[in-house]
Design a protein around this motif. Sequence first.
Motif, PDB file in Angstrom:
ATOM      1  N   HIS A  31       5.333  24.316  15.194  1.00  0.00           N
ATOM      2  CA  HIS A  31       5.007  25.748  15.183  1.00  0.00           C
ATOM      3  C   HIS A  31       5.062  26.402  16.704  1.00  0.00           C
ATOM      4  O   HIS A  31       4.348  26.877  17.350  1.00  0.00           O
ATOM      5  CB  HIS A  31       3.587  25.853  14.961  1.00  0.00           C
ATOM      6  CG  HIS A  31       3.115  25.417  13.573  1.00  0.00           C
ATOM      7  ND1 HIS A  31       3.573  26.174  12.445  1.00  0.00           N
ATOM      8  CD2 HIS A  31       2.363  24.450  13.176  1.00  0.00           C
ATOM      9  CE1 HIS A  31       2.980  25.668  11.437  1.00  0.00           C
ATOM     10  NE2 HIS A  31       2.438  24.547  11.747  1.00  0.00           N
ATOM     11  N   ASP A  66      12.663  23.194   9.861  1.00  0.00           N
ATOM     12  CA  ASP A  66      12.198  23.248   8.671  1.00  0.00           C
ATOM     13  C   ASP A  66      11.345  24.340   8.050  1.00  0.00           C
ATOM     14  O   ASP A  66      11.451  24.893   6.968  1.00  0.00           O
ATOM     15  CB  ASP A  66      11.154  21.818   8.630  1.00  0.00           C
ATOM     16  CG  ASP A  66      11.682  20.612   8.619  1.00  0.00           C
ATOM     17  OD1 ASP A  66      12.897  20.671   8.447  1.00  0.00           O
ATOM     18  OD2 ASP A  66      11.109  19.998   9.503  1.00  0.00           O
ATOM     19  N   SER A  67      10.943  25.117   9.225  1.00  0.00           N
ATOM     20  CA  SER A  67      10.323  26.418   8.804  1.00  0.00           C
ATOM     21  C   SER A  67      10.318  27.391  10.250  1.00  0.00           C
ATOM     22  O   SER A  67      10.602  26.802  11.280  1.00  0.00           O
ATOM     23  CB  SER A  67       8.731  26.213   8.588  1.00  0.00           C
ATOM     24  OG  SER A  67       8.127  25.449   9.349  1.00  0.00           O
ATOM     25  N   ARG A  69      11.385  31.150  12.114  1.00  0.00           N
ATOM     26  CA  ARG A  69      12.948  31.850  12.351  1.00  0.00           C
ATOM     27  C   ARG A  69      13.146  31.582  13.695  1.00  0.00           C
ATOM     28  O   ARG A  69      12.490  31.464  14.527  1.00  0.00           O
ATOM     29  CB  ARG A  69      12.224  33.297  12.205  1.00  0.00           C
ATOM     30  CG  ARG A  69      11.371  33.939  10.945  1.00  0.00           C
ATOM     31  CD  ARG A  69      11.279  35.252  10.870  1.00  0.00           C
ATOM     32  NE  ARG A  69      12.242  36.222  10.896  1.00  0.00           N
ATOM     33  CZ  ARG A  69      12.191  37.203  11.242  1.00  0.00           C
ATOM     34  NH1 ARG A  69      11.331  37.617  11.873  1.00  0.00           N
ATOM     35  NH2 ARG A  69      13.283  38.241  11.139  1.00  0.00           N
ATOM     36  N   THR A  78      18.349  31.435  10.860  1.00  0.00           N
ATOM     37  CA  THR A  78      17.908  30.519   9.516  1.00  0.00           C
ATOM     38  C   THR A  78      18.585  31.131   8.002  1.00  0.00           C
ATOM     39  O   THR A  78      18.275  30.406   7.360  1.00  0.00           O
ATOM     40  CB  THR A  78      16.421  30.292   9.546  1.00  0.00           C
ATOM     41  OG1 THR A  78      15.898  31.722   9.434  1.00  0.00           O
ATOM     42  CG2 THR A  78      15.755  29.526  10.944  1.00  0.00           C
TER      43      THR A  78
END
Length: 246
Positions: A31, A66-67, A69, A78
Amino acid sequence: MSLLTGTVVSAARLADVSKTYPGAASPVLHHVSMDFPAKSMTAVMGPSGSGKSTLMHCAAGLDRPDSGRVLLGELDLTSCDEQALTSLRRHRIGFVFQQFNLLPMLTVYENVALPLQLAGRPPQRATVLEALDRVGLADVAGRRPAQLSGGQQQRVAVARTVATRPEVVFADEPTGSLDRATGRRIIALLRALVDEDGTTVVMVTHDPVAAAAADRVYYLVDGRVAETLAGPTVERITAWLTRWEG
């Protein structure tokens, strides 16, 4: 900085980015959010294994998170396919790595001209020589990389980036294999890209002196942003590293 609004304009940005490699017990990036203001230099520091290079690769579109922007201006990398990412790397992004990545069979001139050719922009001789002159190597344009010192090869790598006039330059440990004096010269060249050309530079480094040339320093620990330092100095960074790594 916008004169009308006083807001900082981002050249690139990571928003809540996470990345885990197959087989890894924990995320390499967890994160992570970072902002890279336009026309500035940002340094990223942290201990070995903290995720610095993975962060750089995701920010430059060399790897996919993986997650989260990854933004270049307003464009979300992405959402881009590989063809679009290749085009972005050839036209809008520049790279300087610890390994110089020069092609040994090409001359210095040809190495600098190559990215322009790959981007479909026929290199003008004046453009290539101007880039080499800027790093003090116009007189070795006809030599091959093996005939140069490590510092000279890294200066050729900087010239190769200068010639393409990218919006953002990503530099991953650009002084890591150089002696101190040569490393300082490389950092000065990268700083000049910001101050003279208005380029945005994002640099991973372990060197407090190199990081002190930046406008802002992020410190990563275990794939997370642990701290941010604005207006860095060698003394502040050294104290910071002692606290985190001592």
